[in-house]
Design an enzyme around this catalytic site. Structure first.
Site, PDB file in Angstrom:
ATOM      1  N   ASP A 664      34.557  77.569  68.135  1.00  9.86           N
ATOM      2  CA  ASP A 664      35.660  78.095  68.217  1.00  9.86           C
ATOM      3  C   ASP A 664      36.967  78.111  69.239  1.00  9.86           C
ATOM      4  O   ASP A 664      35.789  78.206  70.409  1.00  9.86           O
ATOM      5  CB  ASP A 664      36.058  80.188  67.646  1.00  9.86           C
ATOM      6  CG  ASP A 664      36.029  79.609  66.290  1.00  9.86           C
ATOM      7  OD1 ASP A 664      36.277  79.288  65.238  1.00  9.86           O
ATOM      8  OD2 ASP A 664      35.097  80.759  65.812  1.00  9.86           O
ATOM      9  N   HIS A 714      29.815  76.469  63.183  1.00  6.68           N
ATOM     10  CA  HIS A 714      29.666  77.431  62.688  1.00  6.68           C
ATOM     11  C   HIS A 714      30.400  77.197  61.316  1.00  6.68           C
ATOM     12  O   HIS A 714      31.107  76.410  61.820  1.00  6.68           O
ATOM     13  CB  HIS A 714      30.041  79.002  62.575  1.00  6.68           C
ATOM     14  CG  HIS A 714      31.324  78.949  63.340  1.00  6.68           C
ATOM     15  ND1 HIS A 714      31.205  78.983  64.627  1.00  6.68           N
ATOM     16  CD2 HIS A 714      32.294  80.053  62.722  1.00  6.68           C
ATOM     17  CE1 HIS A 714      32.253  78.921  64.917  1.00  6.68           C
ATOM     18  NE2 HIS A 714      33.218  80.037  63.437  1.00  6.68           N
ATOM     19  N   ARG A 724      39.295  85.191  48.749  1.00  9.69           N
ATOM     20  CA  ARG A 724      38.252  85.555  49.812  1.00  9.69           C
ATOM     21  C   ARG A 724      39.677  86.037  51.294  1.00  9.69           C
ATOM     22  O   ARG A 724      40.378  84.853  51.418  1.00  9.69           O
ATOM     23  CB  ARG A 724      37.250  85.035  50.437  1.00  9.69           C
ATOM     24  CG  ARG A 724      36.617  85.767  51.234  1.00  9.69           C
ATOM     25  CD  ARG A 724      35.592  84.615  52.177  1.00  9.69           C
ATOM     26  NE  ARG A 724      34.922  85.742  53.008  1.00  9.69           N
ATOM     27  CZ  ARG A 724      34.596  84.100  54.046  1.00  9.69           C
ATOM     28  NH1 ARG A 724      33.811  83.574  54.285  1.00  9.69           N
ATOM     29  NH2 ARG A 724      34.076  84.862  55.568  1.00  9.69           N
TER      30      ARG A 724
END
Length: 733
Positions: A664, A714, A724
């Site tokens: 990120d 990740h 979701r």
């Protein structure tokens, strides 16, 4: 013959010297010789206060005129009060003891500040048979000013609201009264006093330095409260005297009400409130079927945040619902949905429900009158509980507490957090608007706790039905050419002599800020983090969030990955519904004009917070609720939670089921689960490749916090069924 004449003369002189009209008793005057006479045609709140102060000092009081119609006018109208002279003259005729001392005072606006012993001592020291209270201002005939005797120091004008004297002298004083009830007692006594022969014959003087009587009209700057040795009384700072009787004559009713909150020993620093447990109406021993019937008037006059929460709190009031009748007035179409939802589920729980909606064309003032009439016209109604929808009733016992106080008019003190604002005023300015009383801040901050007689309350109060049917039976209570409806209402309540009490003995709740409430969104309450931060937190921040900083409930499922509760179920639902209502989801491609540079390496199907004008509010959320956790979990790191990329991601099997491995663009990332695995979707989760560690069952409303660069490579695991949603922030890029 000459000797007999001399004997007769000396005998007459002796009789004169020792008659009650002229003799000076040696030693203290006995308290049993004192009788207090007052006129009270009905038992007003002021009369109840007067009698309480009299009992406090063990005065013997006889009430004149009880049950009579009052024909003597009032201080707002032309001079009157002759009815009091008539009643006094009649009462004196029945008193035979010539050494009896009579104290004649008004009652509705009078309190005793000390007892009979001090009163009689000061009367004796005056060395006259009749002592009148004195005033700064002459009334009602200013042309008589020059006829008043001058005094060396003090006030020179007579006040008819209080005097003390021996029975024979008082009988002589009122013997010539032949006036009407509507005539002026003040003018009658003034003319006696300015007549030198009458003044001498009756032996009248004035209490010029306010040693016995303190009239407040024209003397407000002279009078302060004196707290000393567990006692409180009035002090005249101009003459350095401690008057025994305090009279709120003329237009000083608000001031006597203020002083009456303390005098005599109603509230002291040593004891606190001494009257708060008097005259209560306990409900605890009653069966639910015996509880008083209450009409609750709910008024929605403007767009207001958290209306659905208001009805939740109403539902949670600890009071039998079959003893409650609801009157709901709604002027705002936006809130129809909230009312409809409440009534669909709970209307049958209540005894009666009456609803007036925005389409019926009923104005605010009329709605208040209709609400009052619903109680007035119902023989079973004992109380009207008026609540504006911006009131946050945190205390579920509020209604029971107010009823048990057993006051004709009582309000719970409500605050606005972080401000000195409340739903009451401690004083009024000369033009009838807000003024701050000396004790206001202490009451608001609970340094003084009790029940307070105040000139103005708004937004929430309990009214006894018998008062609505008598003193407050008028249909124009809220109407005024110059005042707002709530100010007009309070003005008319005061005019009728009904005391408005506010209590801060419990924490009751607060009042919402309705300024800047916008209705541009589906769930507008989400945008209230600035205007109503306490309510926003209660609605949207997880109930266990506070335990993070003190009870260390943060979980650590993977190295340097922290998991903690942050959002309520409602917050998650509102965010998801808000985004779906907006509907402009990104396409999930690399080209993204919403971000700087226009290219996204690892795209998701998402909506940015700034697309729904929620960026500022989200930044506030990060700073208030995420930063403290970050600094606790990563000691030595301090953050202002700067974030330029905040968004809600949607994962669906047939749309975007997963996210490939990536770093990120952040120092740390927040990832909040907005719905529930096994209920809303299957699969999903997050895997940190370096540690081969996965979180496969994210908890709804819980946040994952982890470093964004270098160590925490990740991926988003596949969502295999359902949809979701997660909220993501890249913090400190």
């Amino acid at each position: 013959m000459r000797a007999e004449s001399l004997t007769l003369v000396f005998g007459l002189l002796g009789l004169t010297a020792f008659s009650p009209l002229h003799c000076e008793p040696k030693g203290p005057l006995p308290e049993e010789k004192l009788l207090v006479l007052t006129v009270a045609t009905k038992e007003t709140d002021g009369f109840i206060r007067f009698m309480r102060s009299a009992r406090h000092f063990n005065y013997t009081v006889k009430i004149l005129g009880r049950g009579e119609k009052w024909n003597g006018g009032d201080y707002m109208s032309a001079p009157a009060g002759g009815q009091k002279v008539r009643l006094l003259k009649s009462a004196l005729a029945d008193i035979k003891e010539e050494d009896k001392i009579i104290l004649f005072v008004d009652s509705y606006d009078v309190v005793f500040s000390s007892g009979p012993k001090e009163l009689l001592k000061k009367f004796q020291q005056a060395k006259h048979k009749v002592v009148f209270s004195a005033e700064t201002l002459i009334w009602p005939d200013r042309h008589l000013e020059d006829k008043h005797p001058h005094v060396r120091e003090g006030k020179r004008f007579l006040g008819a609201g209080g005097f003390i004297g021996y029975v024979p002298n008082l009988k002589e004083m009122v013997s010539d009264w032949a006036g009407e009830d509507k005539d002026s007692d003040q003018l009658f006594y003034t003319k006696l006093y300015i007549n030198p022969a009458k003044r001498k014959s009756i032996n009248i003087t004035l209490d010029s330095k306010c040693r016995l009587f303190q009239n407040l009209h024209g003397a407000l700057d002279e009078v302060v409260l004196k707290f000393e040795d567990g006692r409180v009384r009035a002090r005249n700072v101009l003459y350095d005297t401690l008057p025994v009787i305090v009279h709120g004559n003329g237009p000083t009713k608000l001031q006597i009400n203020y002083l009456g909150n303390y005098i005599p020993n109603v509230w002291t620093f040593e004891t606190g409130c001494t009257v708060c447990s008097e005259g209560l109406r306990p409900l605890s021993a009653l069966k639910e079927s015996e509880y008083p019937v209450v009409v609750i008037g709910i008024f929605i006059q403007q767009p207001t945040p958290f209306v659905s929460v208001f009805f939740e709190r109403l539902l949670n009031l600890k009071y039998p619902k079959n003893r409650l009748k609801l009157f709901i007035y709604n002027q705002e179409p936006h809130h129809d949905q909230h009312i409809r939802s409440f009534l669909e589920n709970h209307e049958a729980d209540y005894k009666t429900v009456k609803l007036i909606g925005p389409d019926e064309g009923v104005d605010v003032i009329t709605s208040r009158n209709i609400g009052f009439d619903m109680c007035r016209d119902d023989i079973d109604c004992e109380y009207f509980f008026s609540v504006d929808v911006e009131v946050v009733l945190k205390n579920e016992d509020t209604l029971k507490i107010l009823i048990e106080l057993n006051k004709p008019f009582v309000a719970p003190m409500m605050i606005k957090p972080g401000r000195l604002w409340t739903n009451f005023w401690g004083a009024l300015s000369a033009d009838g608007y807000y003024a701050r009383s000396e004790d206001y801040v202490d009451i608001v901050q609970a340094r003084r706790v009790g029940i307070w007689n105040v000139p103005y309350v708004s937004q929430v109060y309990l009214l006894r039905a018998d008062v609505l049917r008598s003193e407050l039976k008028a249909s124009d209570l809220f109407h005024s050419a110059t005042l707002d409806p709530d100010m007009a209402f309070c003005s008319k309540v005061r005019e009728q002599g009904v005391f408005m009490f506010v209590t801060n003995m419990h924490t009751f709740g607060r009042v919402l800020n309705t300024d800047n409430y916008q209705m541009d969104h589906l769930h507008n309450d989400l945008w209230q983090i600035f205007e109503n931060p306490v309510d926003w937190e209660e609605r949207y921040i997880h109930e266990n969030y506070s335990k993070i900083l003190k009870d260390n409930i943060v979980e650590n499922p993977c190295p340097d990955v922290y998991w903690f509760p942050i959002f309520t179920e409602v917050a998650c639902r509102h965010l998801v519904e808000e985004m779906e209502n907006f509907g402009q989801w990104s396409g999930g491609g690399n080209v993204d004009t919403r971000i700087q540079g226009g290219y996204e390496n690892v795209p998701t199907i998402d909506i940015h917070m700034n697309q729904v004008n929620f960026e500022k509010e989200w930044q506030k959320f990060l700073l208030e609720f995420i930063a403290p956790v970050t600094e606790k979990m990563f000691p030595g790191y301090y953050t202002r939670c700067t974030s330029y990329l905040n968004f809600v991601v949607r994962y669906k099997p047939d749309e975007q089921p997963l996210l490939t491995p990536h770093h990120d663009a952040s120092t740390f990332t927040i990832n909040i689960a907005l719905n529930s695995k096994d209920i809303d979707y299957q699969g999903g989760g997050c895997r940190f490749l370096r540690y081969n560690c996965s979180i496969r069952a994210p908890r709804k409303g819980w946040a994952l916090m982890h470093p964004g660069r270098l160590t925490h490579y990740h991926e988003g695991l596949p969502t295999t069924e359902g949809t979701r949603y997660i909220a993501v922030s890249f913090v400190d890029p």
